[in-house]
Design an enzyme around this catalytic site. Structure first.
Site, PDB file in Angstrom:
ATOM      1  N   ASP A 193     -70.629 -37.181  88.121  1.00  0.00           N
ATOM      2  CA  ASP A 193     -69.442 -36.755  87.234  1.00  0.00           C
ATOM      3  C   ASP A 193     -69.633 -35.249  87.140  1.00  0.00           C
ATOM      4  OD1 ASP A 193     -67.337 -36.901  85.430  1.00  0.00           O
ATOM      5  OD2 ASP A 193     -67.371 -38.688  85.369  1.00  0.00           O
ATOM      6  N   HIS A 268     -63.912 -34.834  88.476  1.00  0.00           N
ATOM      7  CA  HIS A 268     -64.949 -35.375  88.028  1.00  0.00           C
ATOM      8  C   HIS A 268     -66.160 -34.929  88.920  1.00  0.00           C
ATOM      9  CE1 HIS A 268     -63.508 -37.014  84.243  1.00  0.00           C
ATOM     10  NE2 HIS A 268     -62.865 -37.674  84.929  1.00  0.00           N
ATOM     11  N   GLU A 331     -58.259 -38.784  86.881  1.00  0.00           N
ATOM     12  CA  GLU A 331     -58.167 -37.426  86.396  1.00  0.00           C
ATOM     13  C   GLU A 331     -58.469 -36.393  87.209  1.00  0.00           C
ATOM     14  OE1 GLU A 331     -59.428 -39.199  81.763  1.00  0.00           O
ATOM     15  OE2 GLU A 331     -61.014 -38.655  83.034  1.00  0.00           O
TER      16      GLU A 331
HETATM   17  C1  ACM Z   1     -61.580 -43.064  83.142  1.00  0.00           C
HETATM   18  O1  ACM Z   1     -61.980 -43.675  82.159  1.00  0.00           O
HETATM   19  N1  ACM Z   1     -61.382 -41.943  83.411  1.00  0.00           N
HETATM   20  C2  ACM Z   1     -61.554 -44.015  84.131  1.00  0.00           C
END
Ligand code: ACM
Length: 533
Positions: A193, A268, A331
């Site tokens: 991440d 991420h 995201e």
């Molecule tokens: C997530 O909670 N961004 C998959």
């Protein structure tokens, strides 16, 4: 049957033993089987490892080192564990468990079912069986019983984010063992991440030399105004060597848990960009992120980046034998792609409509690559935007709508909605008395009430719902003890949602069994949240 035996059945039948998840069919039987020094574990050759695992599970508390053999003389008190081709109707994970005064018999169509039979057997013994030191004066008795059992769903998972806070290898193994105790069979390992890259990749050593470490971490929840953020001044990091991973994979495999590794892309990804700035859009040198939230620093969509990540996946596939490889996909803000000449040229050349279609193009490259290697791509539900890759499995986290859309399009789906499966949410309405969490409210009874198959699906679409899993994101989970506090006992409720037939689910009955089950977790040194409110 004697009067006494009949009475015992009558008394026992209104409350089944405290097994979690509750088995599909349970019938109390007279008598009890008691473990003794002469008890032998008898297995088929193919089940020898399962028999040895049972021996190892039983030894520490009982002090009895039971023999494991393929046969035992008539009259020997035995725990027999056998494959049985007549039990195909119970599927790969179902089993029968019959306990009488003279023997315990576990029969299953496949080894996984036999394994779940021994997990049930452990729960029929006194909770002290989970002790790691010999306990004097305990009668190691199993009540007479006939159980026929099989799971409702094939995908019964727990997820752990080790990027926001690194979790030591021993805890990962503990969580896998606990998952198996609850008959969960998937461990989704969120390995990368913005705040850390946790997996050694031989071809790209800087991913862990640089990407596994951050100088400090934000304190508390991030203010909208990042100039107000305060940091703890504590370096944080860690990673798993490939040897660590092999050890964990073998440990999981012995417990019939398939690990689903996740390598996030294109969002991420700041830790990777910190290690290799050429993966980013702007060529600047970034730190491993020290804050929480959604980060605009995403991967560039160039050919070299696609190749880099395919090379990473080649090492991932060599380490993880399971079918599923998770590529994240959630995201990924498009701000940098909108401003990037490379991204905009790519959109024009490929005739794409927008940046969402560009992410979809990127995901398609990974889908082709994994499919060509006999693997299956899994992604968070944002991979639906801009067009779903042909072989992708969708993990639906922003509610269940993404899962519904994917199932209707003929794709397999794993349900992971925040509303019912995010264990980073508060488990009490009284948040003041709880450790700081990300927010939300997910009490135990809400987890228990989860129905993974949305009513909007037809029966044939519903078959694409493989199951569900609980998520533990660790922004506000600094260590293993807090992780246990957030996961337990909510994962016990989720395990029952995923295993037990819906008509056998009863919250009152569950919480009654949970009282005993929590004694097991206490013996196992699990820092579960007490049931108080
Ligand atoms: C997530 O909670 N961004 C998959």
């Amino acid at each position: 049957m004697s009067m006494l035996a009949a009475l015992a059945i009558l008394l026992a039948s209104d409350s089944i033993p405290a097994i979690v998840p509750r088995p599909a069919h349970v019938t109390p039987q007279p008598g009890a089987f008691t473990l003794r020094a002469g008890t032998v574990i008898v297995t088929d050759r193919a089940l020898r490892k399962v028999g040895e695992l049972l021996r190892d599970y039983l030894f520490p508390a009982t002090g009895l080192r039971l023999g494991v053999a393929t046969a035992a003389p008539a009259g020997t008190p035995a725990i027999s564990i056998r494959l049985d081709s007549t039990l195909a109707r119970l599927g790969d994970e179902g089993y029968r468990l019959d306990v009488s005064r003279s023997r315990v018999a576990i029969r299953a169509y496949r080894a996984a079912g036999a394994f779940y039979g021994i997990e049930t057997l452990r729960q029929l013994l006194p909770p002290a069986i989970f002790r790691q030191a010999e306990m004097a004066g305990v009668a190691w008795s199993v009540p007479g019983i006939a159980i026929e059992d099989l799971p409702r769903f094939a995908w019964r998972g727990v997820h752990l984010d080790v990027a926001r806070h690194f979790m030591p290898k021993e805890f990962v193994k503990k969580l896998i063992d606990l998952a198996a105790l609850h008959k969960l069979n998937r461990f989704h390992w969120h390995l990368t991440d913005d705040q850390g890259w946790r997996l050694e990749i031989k071809q790209y050593p800087r991913l862990t030399q640089v990407g596994a470490w951050r100088p400090q971490t934000i304190i508390g929840r991030p203010d909208r105004d990042s100039t107000k953020w305060r940091f703890d001044g504590q370096p944080h990091g860690g990673f798993y060597t490939q040897d660590d991973v092999r050890e964990i994979v073998a440990y999981a495999r012995a417990r019939f848990v398939t690990i689903v590794p996740e390598i996030e892309m294109p969002g991420h990804s700041q830790a990777a960009i910190a290690a290799y700035p050429e993966l980013g859009n702007r060529g600047d040198t970034l730190p491993v992120w020290m804050g929480w939230g959604v980060d605009e620093n995403i991967l560039n969509p160039g050919d070299a980046t696609v190749r880099f990540y395919q090379n990473v996946l080649t090492e991932v596939m060599a380490l993880f034998p399971g079918r599923w490889i998770h590529i994240g996909g959630d995201e990924a803000p498009k701000t940098q792609w909108k401003a990037s000449p490379l991204a905009q040229t790519r959109i024009r050349e490929l005739g794409l409509k927008d940046e969402d279609e560009l992410q979809s193009w990127f995901t398609h490259r990974m889908d082709e690559f994994l499919t060509a290697h006999g693997r299956t791509l899994v992604g968070w539900d944002e991979i639906l935007q801009g067009g779903l890759a042909p072989n992708a499995v969708v993990m639906s986290w922003r509610g269940v709508d993404g899962g519904i859309a994917a199932a209707q399009a003929g794709h397999d789906v794993v349900m992971a909605p925040g509303s019912h499966t995010y264990f980073d949410h508060y488990q009490s309405a009284d948040t003041v008395a709880e450790p700081l969490a990300i927010g939300g409210y997910l009490p135990l009874d809400t987890v228990y009430a989860f129905e993974p198959v949305p009513p909007a699906l037809t029966a044939s679409e519903a078959r694409h719902v493989l199951g569900a899993q609980g998520q533990l994101w660790t922004e506000y989970v600094p260590d293993a003890k807090r992780a246990e506090y957030m996961v337990f006992p909510r994962v016990c409720a989720l395990a029952e949602v995923l295993w037990t037939p819906p008509e056998e689910r009863d919250y009152g009955d569950f919480t009654r069994r949970l009282v005993t089950h929590l004694q097991r977790l206490a013996v196992l040194d699990v820092n579960y949240r007490p049931l108080a409110n």
